[in-house]
Motif scaffolding. Structure first.
Motif, PDB file in Angstrom:
ATOM      1  N   GLN A 284       0.832  -1.210   0.000  1.00  0.00           N
ATOM      2  CA  GLN A 284       0.000   0.000   0.000  1.00  0.00           C
ATOM      3  C   GLN A 284       0.865   1.257   0.000  1.00  0.00           C
ATOM      4  O   GLN A 284       0.654   2.162  -0.814  1.00  0.00           O
ATOM      5  CB  GLN A 284      -0.911   0.008   1.220  1.00  0.00           C
ATOM      6  N   ALA A 285       1.857   1.324   0.888  1.00  0.00           N
ATOM      7  CA  ALA A 285       2.707   2.511   0.960  1.00  0.00           C
ATOM      8  C   ALA A 285       3.540   2.685  -0.303  1.00  0.00           C
ATOM      9  O   ALA A 285       3.725   3.805  -0.786  1.00  0.00           O
ATOM     10  CB  ALA A 285       3.614   2.424   2.187  1.00  0.00           C
ATOM     11  N   ALA A 292       2.023   8.975  -5.923  1.00  0.00           N
ATOM     12  CA  ALA A 292       2.079  10.357  -5.428  1.00  0.00           C
ATOM     13  C   ALA A 292       3.187  11.150  -6.110  1.00  0.00           C
ATOM     14  O   ALA A 292       3.038  12.345  -6.369  1.00  0.00           O
ATOM     15  CB  ALA A 292       2.287  10.364  -3.916  1.00  0.00           C
ATOM     16  N   LEU A 293       4.298  10.493  -6.414  1.00  0.00           N
ATOM     17  CA  LEU A 293       5.390  11.199  -7.083  1.00  0.00           C
ATOM     18  C   LEU A 293       4.985  11.661  -8.480  1.00  0.00           C
ATOM     19  O   LEU A 293       5.525  12.643  -8.997  1.00  0.00           O
ATOM     20  CB  LEU A 293       6.631  10.305  -7.158  1.00  0.00           C
ATOM     21  N   TYR A 322      -4.276   0.369  -4.853  1.00  0.00           N
ATOM     22  CA  TYR A 322      -3.822   1.444  -3.959  1.00  0.00           C
ATOM     23  C   TYR A 322      -3.341   2.671  -4.732  1.00  0.00           C
ATOM     24  O   TYR A 322      -3.440   3.798  -4.228  1.00  0.00           O
ATOM     25  CB  TYR A 322      -2.740   0.919  -3.019  1.00  0.00           C
ATOM     26  N   ALA A 323      -2.851   2.477  -5.941  1.00  0.00           N
ATOM     27  CA  ALA A 323      -2.524   3.640  -6.775  1.00  0.00           C
ATOM     28  C   ALA A 323      -3.787   4.443  -7.057  1.00  0.00           C
ATOM     29  O   ALA A 323      -3.779   5.692  -7.022  1.00  0.00           O
ATOM     30  CB  ALA A 323      -1.870   3.191  -8.079  1.00  0.00           C
ATOM     31  N   GLY A 324      -4.893   3.751  -7.336  1.00  0.00           N
ATOM     32  CA  GLY A 324      -6.167   4.429  -7.536  1.00  0.00           C
ATOM     33  C   GLY A 324      -6.664   5.125  -6.282  1.00  0.00           C
ATOM     34  O   GLY A 324      -7.256   6.215  -6.354  1.00  0.00           O
ATOM     35  N   ASN A 456      13.860   1.488  -0.826  1.00  0.00           N
ATOM     36  CA  ASN A 456      12.686   1.805  -0.006  1.00  0.00           C
ATOM     37  C   ASN A 456      12.462   3.304   0.112  1.00  0.00           C
ATOM     38  O   ASN A 456      11.994   3.811   1.138  1.00  0.00           O
ATOM     39  CB  ASN A 456      12.793   1.164   1.384  1.00  0.00           C
ATOM     40  N   GLY A 457      12.797   4.042  -0.919  1.00  0.00           N
ATOM     41  CA  GLY A 457      12.601   5.489  -0.961  1.00  0.00           C
ATOM     42  C   GLY A 457      13.737   6.150  -1.715  1.00  0.00           C
ATOM     43  O   GLY A 457      14.759   5.529  -2.000  1.00  0.00           O
TER      44      GLY A 457
END
Length: 498
Positions: A284-285, A292-293, A322-324, A456-457
């Motif tokens: 999800q994250a 979001a980016l 989750y993108a939606g 992870n980011g």
């Protein structure tokens, strides 16, 4: 949305017609001018000089004289550092005003313009980092290589010369600091040209630099569009070009640099991959973060944005869901409203370009899950965030940099397949790997052909190098490599038998 807030901020900041800063003086330009359009309202917000060849010649001559005659390149490093630190304190003090101007420039929501890596405060921190290198640019001594002679060698770092700093429109404050900071700290002189789309915040920065103790000609500021940029990038008096922008323009700069072997630092396009393994800490994250980016902040108008999601087959449907969910939180509108999450596209041409890419994706057989249409109820250049699935590496939306709120998602089954898909791109600027397996994270990061990889980011910082491979550019910005690029290494040898 009404234009009241934008108009009131513009009026309160007393924005006036732009000028050129050359040889320590502001010039009221008697040549052609152009209008800067605010992308939130598509209204003229100010006019600026089109410096063209004449203005560039004046600016380069001033920078050339300041470099060749000094005193900046030969000034004791401590004195150079003290001058820069006084400038930096003024940039810190002006960070709120700079953030407001940047929001008027490109529509970036004020909450991001004030508090993110694109902020005036972050620009001051970057300038401060590079100023700290001014008295640490050392060479080396080398052990005697042969007994045949009593020859001893040492090296020195010298400033590369006159620098053309040509900036993009998406994060102008950040890019100014990443180029001007190391150039001045290393003893170079500089001619800065902002994008024709975003001149307000950088004009204010130029005023701060112009009011400092910098010797005349060390810092120069010209505005203009393609003609001015080309005149600067190809000028015989320029020793180095530092450019951030499109790959197409970067290729022209490379071609033109050969006649006098200009040094180059080029941060160009990207089509970065975000690879999500089934053992990611949170699907999800990861899904919401990647979407979001592309949909918030600058709405995907950042070259490092991971615009290709490469997702393990077992979690692919969950990722799409989750993108939606993420795009439901997107809010367009007044960029000074804290509820606004996303910037408009920079101009009508870019909006039409993005809509054209969406159309091409559908025509080539990709499935548009959501978005991709213009938000016609608002006056600016807004496109609803889009997600494509059922794509392949031959499709235009997968191959080319869109620079807008469009994400593609491709499933994979094996680690090798994920790496192959990621490396199919002709770009190699950044990327991200989502996994809790540390061994896999490093293994995949090492195999991805990219200048920078996040695990992870992802985020870039002033004291770490950032840059691309393949068509994503040449050189690095940030850290010592970022300042090293503004120096030449000179070797001196001494014969002690004479």
């Amino acid at each position: 949305m009404t234009p009241d807030t934008i108009h009131s901020v513009r009026d309160r900041l007393n924005i006036r017609s732009g000028r050129l800063f050359i040889d320590g003086k502001w010039l009221e330009w008697d040549g052609p001018r152009f209008d800067q359009i605010n992308p939130t309202l598509n209204e003229v917000i100010a006019s600026f000089p089109e410096a063209g060849k004449r203005g560039v010649d004046l600016a380069v001559a001033a920078a050339r004289k300041a470099f060749d005659a000094g005193p900046w390149p030969t000034m004791p490093a401590h004195d150079r550092k003290r001058i820069l630190q006084r400038i930096i304190e003024r940039v810190y003090a002006a960070e709120e005003e700079l953030a407001q101007l940047q929001t008027l420039d490109n529509g970036i929501p004020y909450t991001f313009s004030r508090n993110s890596r694109a902020s005036g405060k972050a620009a001051a921190e970057t300038l401060d980092h590079f100023a700290g290198w001014a008295d640490k640019l050392t060479g080396e001594t080398y052990p005697q290589f042969s007994s045949a002679s009593n020859m001893h060698y040492m090296s020195f770092r010298e400033p590369v010369g006159v620098v053309a700093a040509i900036l993009p429109w998406n994060v102008p404050l950040s890019m100014f600091a990443k180029k001007v900071g190391p150039a001045l700290a290393s003893g170079c002189t500089v001619v800065v040209k902002p994008s024709e789309n975003t001149n307000l915040a950088l004009t204010r920065l130029a005023e701060i630099f112009g009011e400092s103790d910098l010797p005349a000609g060390v810092f120069n500021f010209v505005t203009g569009a393609g003609e001015t940029g080309e005149a600067l990038a190809t000028h015989a008096g320029i020793d180095k070009v530092s450019f951030t922008g499109s790959t197409a323009v970067g290729e022209r700069i490379v071609a033109a640099s050969g006649f006098n072997m200009k040094r180059l630092s080029l941060e160009l396009g990207g089509k970065s991959a975000g690879i999500i393994f089934p053992d990611a800490r949170s699907v999800q994250a990861s899904a919401k973060g990647l979407m979001a980016l592309s949909s918030t902040f600058l709405s995907g108008q950042v070259c490092t944005t991971p615009s290709r999601a490469i997702v393990h087959q077992s979690i692919f449907d969950e990722f799409v869901h989750y993108a939606g969910e993420q795009v439901k939180s997107v809010r367009f509108g007044d960029p000074f409203d804290p509820a606004t999450t996303s910037a408009p596209l920079i101009n009508k041409r870019q909006m039409q370009r993005v809509l054209g890419y969406v159309a091409s994706g559908v025509e080539e057989g990709a499935t548009l899950v959501f978005g991709g249409d213009a938000a016609t109820d608002l006056p600016g250049n807004w496109v609803n965030p889009a997600l494509f699935i059922n794509v392949n590496g031959g499709m235009t939306v997968v191959r080319e940099e869109i620079f807008g709120p469009v994400l593609t998602a491709t499933p994979f089954e094996t680690e090798e397949e994920a790496i192959r898909i990621a490396n199919e791109s002709e770009y190699g600027l950044s990327g991200t790997v989502f996994t809790t397996d540390v061994t896999r994270a490093f293994r995949v990061a090492q195999k991805i052909r990219s200048g920078t990889i996040g695990i992870n980011g992802f985020a870039s910082v002033a004291n770490a190098p950032m840059g691309g491979v393949k068509r994503s550019g040449i050189g690095r910005e940030g850290g010592f490599p970022g300042i090293e690029a503004f120096t030449e290494l000179k070797t001196v040898n001494f014969n002690l038998d004479v």
